[in-house]
Write an enzyme that holds these catalytic residues in place. Structure first.
Site, mmCIF file in Angstrom:
data_model
loop_
_atom_site.group_PDB
_atom_site.id
_atom_site.type_symbol
_atom_site.label_atom_id
_atom_site.label_comp_id
_atom_site.label_asym_id
_atom_site.label_seq_id
_atom_site.Cartn_x
_atom_site.Cartn_y
_atom_site.Cartn_z
ATOM 1 N N ARG A 25 -5.445 -5.461 5.870
ATOM 2 C CA ARG A 25 -5.038 -6.005 4.579
ATOM 3 C C ARG A 25 -4.402 -7.392 4.684
ATOM 4 O O ARG A 25 -3.804 -7.881 3.719
ATOM 5 C CB ARG A 25 -4.076 -5.035 3.885
ATOM 6 C CG ARG A 25 -4.652 -3.641 3.719
ATOM 7 C CD ARG A 25 -3.862 -2.816 2.720
ATOM 8 N NE ARG A 25 -4.014 -3.361 1.381
ATOM 9 C CZ ARG A 25 -3.020 -3.874 0.666
ATOM 10 N NH1 ARG A 25 -1.796 -3.962 1.158
ATOM 11 N NH2 ARG A 25 -3.247 -4.330 -0.556
ATOM 12 N N GLU A 44 -1.627 3.627 2.820
ATOM 13 C CA GLU A 44 -1.282 2.248 3.192
ATOM 14 C C GLU A 44 0.136 2.142 3.752
ATOM 15 O O GLU A 44 1.061 2.804 3.264
ATOM 16 C CB GLU A 44 -1.410 1.374 1.935
ATOM 17 C CG GLU A 44 -0.996 -0.067 2.097
ATOM 18 C CD GLU A 44 -0.983 -0.797 0.769
ATOM 19 O OE1 GLU A 44 -0.336 -1.871 0.704
ATOM 20 O OE2 GLU A 44 -1.590 -0.312 -0.208
#
Length: 402
Positions: A283, A236
């Site tokens: 996200r 991420e």
């Protein structure tokens, strides 16, 4: 039907939350999260001084028209403050509409696409042994997906790792504190962490990792390649997200899945990443990306390119946002995973909710609306306390990405 009142509620039951409550002339109300970690009062001002006065008297059922009015009408579009304020309005209006329809929000969105919602938790430790212990505890709670963050030898403080037995809270000071970062020490150590986790726990759990924007593209490419043997669910925020071209270089060198987007506010922040298939998970959050109305557009666009959702879900988002996100997760066809950093009992008392967690999975509940409320009397007992996110400096003193 008309909107007759809208007010902002600021409370700090362990951390700051901003909530918008919209009430109609029929007595039906909805609430939306307006929390922007470390910049809460900026959103409060934007709502109170500019948006709420223009909201009174409007029909709350015209969600799309209201969204377009505040987005296009501002001229100064996008940005975290404006899109967080707009998201609060949007979620509150969806809450009202679902209550009027006497159905849970996910039904209004199109009905559920799954029976339960996969979530991941955080396993953080100051060293390798304590990190492995945190993974064991997460497994005991039933989590099948776990984000791994570990203290780096030679670095005093590491993102995601709490002091002592306290829950991790990055906004830890009245003014920004200074942390020290070493990319070299981090890159040399992190693959060892995942090797140890896989050795002890095998391949039957999903492992995730948050780089938190701290690498250059070629450094991120190296890390992704080094982590390939450990089959991560995702890596991420590998680089600072402003330059979407950065992900092209990372993608050329590694098959480790990539996730990004918690700092994005608009479909235009991620459009090229999605259409060029440079990421695997988006996200962007409902609270920071313009609410359900806009995040639906992002998710629908992402579905055309096999990109799945993976909502940010740390405690800097209030239970109001979590409730709305879980209804969205229940419905959205291209769901990937939902982050879960549990709110404290004190926070849950202020925000009673219908959603439920059981052994690594959520369900949003069947209460009409998004199923989250706010106890205003209790909220008033916890006054706002300014708290800022840290900044990073390299070991030579150069300011770096936090």
């Amino acid at each position: 039907m008309k909107i007759v009142d809208a007010k902002v509620i600021v409370t700090c039951p362990g951390r700051n939350f901003v909530t918008l409550k919209i009430t109609t002339d029929q007595g039906v109300y909805g609430i939306g999260d307006a929390t922007l970690n470390g910049r809460e009062k900026a959103v409060v001002s934007y709502l109170e001084d500019y948006l709420i006065p223009a909201l009174i008297g409007r029909d709350p059922q015209q969600i799309e028209d209201i969204w377009q009015f505040f987005y296009r009408g501002a001229y100064w579009r996008r940005g975290p403050v404006g899109m967080t304020a707009l998201a609060a309005i949007d979620v509150a209006l969806w809450d009202i509409k679902a209550k009027l329809a006497n159905m849970p929000l996910y039904q209004l969105l199109g009905g559920k696409s799954r029976e339960r919602i996969l979530t991941y938790t955080h396993a953080n430790g100051k060293d390798l042994d304590s990190t492995l212990d945190a993974v064991r505890k997460a497994r005991e709670k039933g989590y099948e997906a776990i984000r791994i963050q570990c203290g780096i030898p030679g670095i005093e403080k590491t993102y995601g790792v709490a002091k002592g037995d306290k829950s991790y809270e990055p906004a830890d000071a009245d003014l920004p504190s200074v942390e020290v970062w070493s990319t070299e020490k981090y890159l040399n150590f992190i693959p060892e962490v995942f090797a140890a986790v896989r050795k002890e726990f095998g391949n039957d759990i999903h492992l995730l990792h948050d780089v938190h924007h701290r690498l250059t593209p070629i450094e991120a490419a190296r890390l992704g390649k080094d982590l390939e043997p450990y089959r991560l669910f995702w890596m991420e925020d590998a680089v600072a997200a402003e330059n979407q071209e950065s992900f092209k270089l990372i993608r050329q060198h590694t098959t480790t899945p990539l996730a990004v987007g918690e700092v994005f506010n608009s479909i235009h922040d991620c459009r090229e990443l999605i259409q060029n298939q440079l990421i695997d998970y988006i996200r962007s959050t409902i609270v920071h990306a313009g609410g359900i109305t806009h995040v639906r557009r992002i998710a629908d666009f992402a579905s055309l390119f096999n990109v799945r959702t993976g909502f940010h879900g740390a405690t800097d988002l209030s239970p109001v946002c979590m409730g709305a996100a879980l209804h969205f997760d229940y419905w959205v066809p291209n769901f990937g995973i939902q982050e879960h950093m549990a709110h404290s009992a004190q926070m849950d008392e202020v925000f009673p909710h219908a959603y439920q967690f059981e052994r690594g999975y959520f369900t949003p509940g069947e209460t009409p609306g998004h199923g989250v409320d706010i106890d205003e009397k209790l909220a008033a007992k916890y006054p706002y306390k300014r708290a800022c996110l840290p900044v990073n400096r390299l070991e030579d003193g150069t300011l770096w990405h936090w």
